[in-house]
Design an enzyme around this catalytic site. Structure first.
Site, PDB file in Angstrom:
ATOM      1  N   LYS A 276       0.652  -0.742  -0.298  1.00  0.00           N
ATOM      2  CA  LYS A 276      -0.296  -0.033  -0.062  1.00  0.00           C
ATOM      3  C   LYS A 276       0.688   1.361   0.194  1.00  0.00           C
ATOM      4  O   LYS A 276       1.598   1.556   0.013  1.00  0.00           O
ATOM      5  CB  LYS A 276      -0.715  -0.040   1.373  1.00  0.00           C
ATOM      6  CG  LYS A 276      -2.154  -1.195   1.605  1.00  0.00           C
ATOM      7  CD  LYS A 276      -2.824  -1.461   2.912  1.00  0.00           C
ATOM      8  CE  LYS A 276      -4.034  -1.751   3.057  1.00  0.00           C
ATOM      9  NZ  LYS A 276      -5.036  -1.995   2.191  1.00  0.00           N
ATOM     10  N   ARG A 350     -10.302 -11.565   2.423  1.00  0.00           N
ATOM     11  CA  ARG A 350     -11.425 -12.706   1.627  1.00  0.00           C
ATOM     12  C   ARG A 350     -10.627 -13.979   1.292  1.00  0.00           C
ATOM     13  O   ARG A 350     -11.262 -14.938   1.740  1.00  0.00           O
ATOM     14  CB  ARG A 350     -12.077 -12.257  -0.543  1.00  0.00           C
ATOM     15  CG  ARG A 350     -10.422 -12.071  -1.416  1.00  0.00           C
ATOM     16  CD  ARG A 350     -11.176 -11.223  -2.112  1.00  0.00           C
ATOM     17  NE  ARG A 350     -10.611 -10.036  -1.963  1.00  0.00           N
ATOM     18  CZ  ARG A 350     -10.797  -8.975  -2.663  1.00  0.00           C
ATOM     19  NH1 ARG A 350     -11.692  -9.584  -3.438  1.00  0.00           N
ATOM     20  NH2 ARG A 350     -11.129  -7.338  -2.317  1.00  0.00           N
TER      21      ARG A 350
HETATM   22  N1  BES Z   1      -8.007  -3.778   4.262  1.00  0.00           N
HETATM   23  C1  BES Z   1      -8.301  -3.633   3.037  1.00  0.00           C
HETATM   24  C2  BES Z   1      -9.483  -2.626   2.994  1.00  0.00           C
HETATM   25  C3  BES Z   1      -9.765  -1.652   3.824  1.00  0.00           C
HETATM   26  C4  BES Z   1      -9.577  -0.005   2.686  1.00  0.00           C
HETATM   27  C5  BES Z   1     -10.190  -1.739   5.023  1.00  0.00           C
HETATM   28  C6  BES Z   1      -9.550   1.242   3.978  1.00  0.00           C
HETATM   29  C7  BES Z   1     -10.544  -0.153   5.589  1.00  0.00           C
HETATM   30  C8  BES Z   1      -9.704   1.400   5.417  1.00  0.00           C
HETATM   31  C9  BES Z   1      -7.881  -4.514   1.889  1.00  0.00           C
HETATM   32  O1  BES Z   1      -7.417  -5.330   2.642  1.00  0.00           O
HETATM   33  C10 BES Z   1      -7.855  -4.107   0.703  1.00  0.00           C
HETATM   34  O2  BES Z   1      -6.736  -3.666   1.050  1.00  0.00           O
HETATM   35  N2  BES Z   1      -8.599  -4.005   0.042  1.00  0.00           N
HETATM   36  C11 BES Z   1      -8.133  -3.679  -1.553  1.00  0.00           C
HETATM   37  C12 BES Z   1      -8.795  -4.905  -2.749  1.00  0.00           C
HETATM   38  C13 BES Z   1      -7.917  -4.532  -3.680  1.00  0.00           C
HETATM   39  C14 BES Z   1      -6.822  -5.049  -3.575  1.00  0.00           C
HETATM   40  C15 BES Z   1      -9.108  -5.807  -5.042  1.00  0.00           C
HETATM   41  C16 BES Z   1      -8.702  -2.329  -1.432  1.00  0.00           C
HETATM   42  O3  BES Z   1     -10.385  -2.028  -1.137  1.00  0.00           O
HETATM   43  O4  BES Z   1      -8.206  -1.176  -2.198  1.00  0.00           O
HETATM   44 MN    MN Z   2      -5.689  -5.048   2.079  1.00  0.00          MN
END
Ligand code: BES
Ligand code: MN
Ligand code: ZN
Length: 498
Positions: A276, A350
């Site tokens: 990230k 997931r």
């Molecule tokens: N934990 C994150 C989602 C999240 C984002 C929770 C902001 C709380 C605040 C999750 O694991 C994630 O990174 N999701 C990605 C999925 C994508 C790579 C398909 C996302 O939402 O960008």
């Molecule tokens: Mn994630």
């Protein structure tokens, strides 16, 4: 006001110091107990109200210092608005507003549980108390000093004036269990990831044993044996061992099918190799909010001895980049036997839930499963922070969740599922892939989960928007609201206890 305020109930008596808090409606009408205690002040409140243009609007407050005729240092009048048809969540909110009017320097406060239509019922007084507890929560265990001039808040003794203290205390027993469950969830979610890693989280969940909850911890060896390779793949880049914790509360009929709650417990989500951006990454200490909520809920159910058989299951991992971390392109075989191609290591929640959902569905055959997960940023784009996304294969369960959401203020909004979306996660190399592209990102995530629930009635709550950086409300000033504990406690109380 200070955290850990001591709460008690007593018959209405005019307090001799501190703050007195009373309620009135939009006609500035008081209840019988407030009228009596205010009698020596004459027309003071009416005059102050007109000079401050206080009209008793719902949630507004009128504050008077050294009110003549009373011995207290401060009198606070809180408006109830129309004061008809007030619901449980309204009393919780009024309790929160009242607590917010107790200055840090004050050690004693009396709140009169009284309104124009008469004295509040025991349950209503207990809801006030719940609001007080939630509002006065703060997570300050890592603050070693205060700003200059800022005094250390006193632990205020809050007495709620009622007509029948014994009955109010009895009602409070059940509500206190909920308050403590919410506080437990908030503490877990606010805790930083260097302190709260999977094994430490599991230890904190084990504290539920003293309430009579059976707690079982699966370590990596046990998970390997079960074939939970999707979950293990997420944790393989971390020096911390992954854990699955199963909590069981058997307060219902012997042998009756349990209800089951499953939580995403990513103690920290860096994104892994699909790392990230730096900005805001610190919030990912809260990527275990689903698991935190499940533990808080199990606490609430056990502490109030709910007449239900309930399972809480949480998958605890840390998602880190490392020489041993999972790569994009890797294919894992889940416990169910289905294979998943990893496209993006940041779509890890997931993967964790796939194995835990399958495990719970096949091992416990629950009446229903509800999972909570900070799963996608996309749900925040869709719904903001006001509603959690609800995805379900069961209309009745969805309906009940929506109703419990309106009743508690922890609201859910149903989102679609369907074969057209399901297709989007088909993979060239495996049974499915872990991302479905940018469009409908919350839906394709839910479609993956659905592939692991079989025929079990199931609901998935995407709480990425509601659980973290919670909007400041009358009953929460903390980064984590402990979202979901009150919602699910209410669902169980309304439909699954007998
Ligand atoms: N934990 C994150 C989602 C999240 C984002 C929770 C902001 C709380 C605040 C999750 O694991 C994630 O990174 N999701 C990605 C999925 C994508 C790579 C398909 C996302 O939402 O960008
Ligand atoms: Mn994630
Ligand atoms: Zn995540």
């Amino acid at each position: 006001m200070a955290e850990g305020s001591k709460l008690g109930f007593a018959a209405f008596t005019p307090p001799s110091k501190g703050v007195l808090i009373v309620f009135c409606d939009e006609k500035l009408k008081f209840g019988p107990a407030a009228r009596k205690v205010l009698a020596p002040t004459g027309d003071l409140v009416t005059r102050a109200a007109s000079s401050e243009r206080f009209t008793g609007k719902s949630g507004s407050a009128l504050e008077l210092l050294i009110p003549g005729g009373l011995n207290v240092a401060r009198l606070v009048v809180i408006g109830l608005g129309k004061a008809t048809d007030l619901k449980s969540k309204d009393f919780i909110r009024f309790g929160g507003i009242a607590a917010g009017k107790i200055p840090a320097s004050v050690g004693e406060a009396a709140i009169f549980a009284d309104m124009p239509s008469g004295m509040m019922k025991p349950e209503q007084a207990a809801d006030l108390a719940l609001g007080v507890q939630l509002r006065t929560y703060s997570f300050d265990r890592y603050k070693t000093r205060r700003k200059e001039g800022e005094e250390k808040p006193k632990v205020a003794n809050v007495t709620i004036g009622v007509s029948d203290p014994a009955a109010a205390r009895k009602a409070w027993d059940g509500r206190q269990a909920v308050a403590d469950g919410v506080v437990m969830a908030r503490d877990l979610i606010n805790e930083p990831a260097n302190v709260l890693y999977p094994e430490e989280f599991a230890r904190r969940a084990e504290a539920l044993k003293k309430l009579g909850v059976a707690v079982e911890v699966l370590d990596e060896k046990a998970m390997k044996k079960l074939g939970m390779n999707a979950l293990l793949g997420v944790g393989q880049g971390s020096v911390r061992d992954s854990q699955v914790v199963i909590m069981r509360w058997n307060g219902g009929k012997k042998g009756a099918d349990p209800v089951a709650f499953i939580g995403k417990g990513v103690c920290f989500d860096t994104g892994g190799i699909s790392i990230k951006p730096a900005s805001g990454m610190e919030d990912m200490k809260g990527d275990m909010a689903g698991a935190g909520c499940v533990v808080g809920l199990m606490h609430a159910l056990a502490a109030r001895k709910a007449k239900v058989n309930a399972i809480g299951a949480i998958g605890l991992v840390e998602n880190m980049p490392d020489g041993n971390a999972q790569r994009p392109g890797d294919i894992v075989t889940t416990m169910s036997g289905q294979t998943i191609e990893i496209i993006n290591t940041d779509a890890e929640g997931r993967l964790v839930l796939a194995d835990v959902l399958h495990y719970v569905a096949t091992k416990y055959k629950p009446k229903f499963m509800i999972d909570l997960a900070t799963l996608t940023g996309a749900i925040m784009v869709a719904l903001g922070q006001e509603y959690a996304g609800l995805f379900s294969n069961d209309d009745k369960l969805s309906e009940r969740l929506a109703k419990a959401g309106e009743a508690t203020g922890e609201r859910v909004w149903r989102m679609p599922l369907g074969p057209e979306y399901d297709k989007m996660i088909d993979s060239k190399f495996a049974d499915m892939k872990n991302t479905g592209g940018r469009w409908g990102g919350s839906i394709t995530a839910a479609q993956l989960l659905q592939r692991f629930v079989g025929k079990t009635p199931w609901a998935h709550l995407d709480i990425a928007g509601t659980a973290l950086g919670s909007p400041q409300t009358d009953i929460n000033k903390s980064w984590s609201a402990g979202w979901g504990v009150r919602l699910l406690e209410r669902l169980v109380a309304d439909h699954y206890e007998k």
